[in-house]
Design an enzyme around this catalytic site. Sequence first.
Site: not given
Ligand code: SAJ
Length: 427
Positions: A204, A258
Site C-alpha cells: 500500500k 496519501c
Molecule cells: N497529482 C499530480 N500529478 C498527477 C497526479 C496527481 O500532481 O499526475 C497530485 C494531485 O493533484 C494530488 C496528489 O497528487 O495533489 C494525490 O492525488 P492522487 O490522485 O494521485 O491520489 P489520492 O491521494 O487522491 O489517492 C491515492 C490513490 N493511490 C494511487 O492511485 C496509487 C488511491 O488509489 C489511494 O486509495 C489513496 O491514495 C490512498 O488512500 O492511499
Amino acid sequence: MKIVIIGLGYIGLPTAIMFANHGQDVVGVDVNEQVIKELNTGKIHIEEPGLQAELDKALSSQSFRAEMIVEPADAFIISVPTPNHNDRLKSCDLSYVQSAVTSILPVLRKGNTVIIESTIAPRSTEDHILPLIESTGLVVGKDVFLVHCPERVLPGQIIYELIHNNRIIGGVTPACTQAGKRVYSTFVQGELIESAASTAEMSKLIENTYRDVNIALTNELVRISARLGIDALDVINMANKHPRVNLLQPGPGVGGHCLAVDPYFIAAEAPKESQLIQRARHINTTMPDFIVDQTVALLEKIQGKKIAVFGLTYKGDIDDIRESPALEIYYKLFAMPQFEVVAYDPHVRASFVETDMKKATMDADLILILVDHSEFRILAAKDFDNMYQQAFLDTRNIMTRCKDEKNYYNLGNLSKITGTHQVNVTA
Ligand code: SAJ
C-alpha cells in the site's frame, strides 16, 4: 455477519454503507457526536458521488446505524486516521489505531476477526497491534484473526472502486487471511489477493510512493525546462508516446492524505535506505514555493495587484483540503501585503472562500489555477471580461480555451515570464 466499523471518515463511512447494502448488519462507530447524529438522520458529512443514495438505502433497510460506543460483533474494521508524527521523518502516528483496537478489547470474543484498514507503517500489525490483542489472552491465528487490508480507493470514485478493485488481504497467519477473505467476499467483486500483513502494509505504501516519486520527476522536469527554455508539458507528451513510459503530470505540489503522507511512513522506518523517497518528497513539498515565485514574477511583469486563486482542494472535483498545496500557495500569497488575493472554489465552503466567480475575478489582474476542477475546464477568456487585465497562470494545464491568450502561462512556458531562461528561484 455483524460488523463494527470504527472511524466514519472518507473511507470508513462508504465501507460501512457498502457492507450494510450487501446484507450485513453494520454498526458504524465514531468519536464525533455530531457526525453520529447527522448520519442517523440521513445526512452525510463528506462529498462523495453516490454516497448519499447509498446511505438512504442502508438506513431504510435498517442495516446501518451509527453509535459512539463499540459493541460485540463478528468482525471489527478499523479505519481511523494515521497522521504523521512531528519528528524529522514524519513517522506514522499509530495512536488512533491503538486506541480503536483498545476500545474493542472488552467485547472481543473467540472467532472474531479484527481488520486494520488504516494506512500504517510497515510491520505495525505484527509489532504493535498483535501484542495489544494478545494482551486479552486470546491467541491470534487460533482464537481471533488479525488482518491488514489496506484501502486503495480513489476519492470521487469510492463506491465503484470499493466493489470492483482488488483487495490485498494481509493476514498475520494463513488462517487470519482466510478470515479476512470471508469478510470482504460479502461484497467485493475484485480479486481478494492473499498476502502477509507486512507485505500488505508495504505494498500500500509503495503504491502511493511510486506516484509521489513519478510526480516529483515531472515537477523537477518543469524546473529544469523553465531554466532551459523548453516546454516540459510537450516533453512529457512526447515521452509518454513511448510504450514503456508513463510520466504523471506536474502541478503545484502533491497533497491529500496519501501521497503526501505515506512515503514518510517508509522513510522513517529505514532512513538510510530511503534516499530517493526523501528527495522526491522534498521536490514536491517545495513546489508551492516555486509556484509562488512564478506568480510574483508574473505579477511584476504585468504590474498587477489582484490575484483570483482558482481552487483550494488537493485535487480536482473533491472538497478535501487536507495537505493541499493549493491552500498553502493561497496562504503564502495572502500574506504578501503588495497583493490582493481572493480565493474561489465551488467545492469548498469556508468564510474566506468567495462563492461567486464574478466577484472573485472583478478587477483582477491574474487568474491562478491551482486545482483541476471540471468547472474550470470550460472557462474561456469571455468569462473573465470583468478583470482589470487578463493574465492566466494555469498550473494544471486545464484551461484549453484560454491557451491562445497573450498572457496565458502554464508549467510548460514559464520561461516566458522572465525571458528565455529563468531567474534564480528559491525552491
Ligand atoms: N497529482 C499530480 N500529478 C498527477 C497526479 C496527481 O500532481 O499526475 C497530485 C494531485 O493533484 C494530488 C496528489 O497528487 O495533489 C494525490 O492525488 P492522487 O490522485 O494521485 O491520489 P489520492 O491521494 O487522491 O489517492 C491515492 C490513490 N493511490 C494511487 O492511485 C496509487 C488511491 O488509489 C489511494 O486509495 C489513496 O491514495 C490512498 O488512500 O492511499
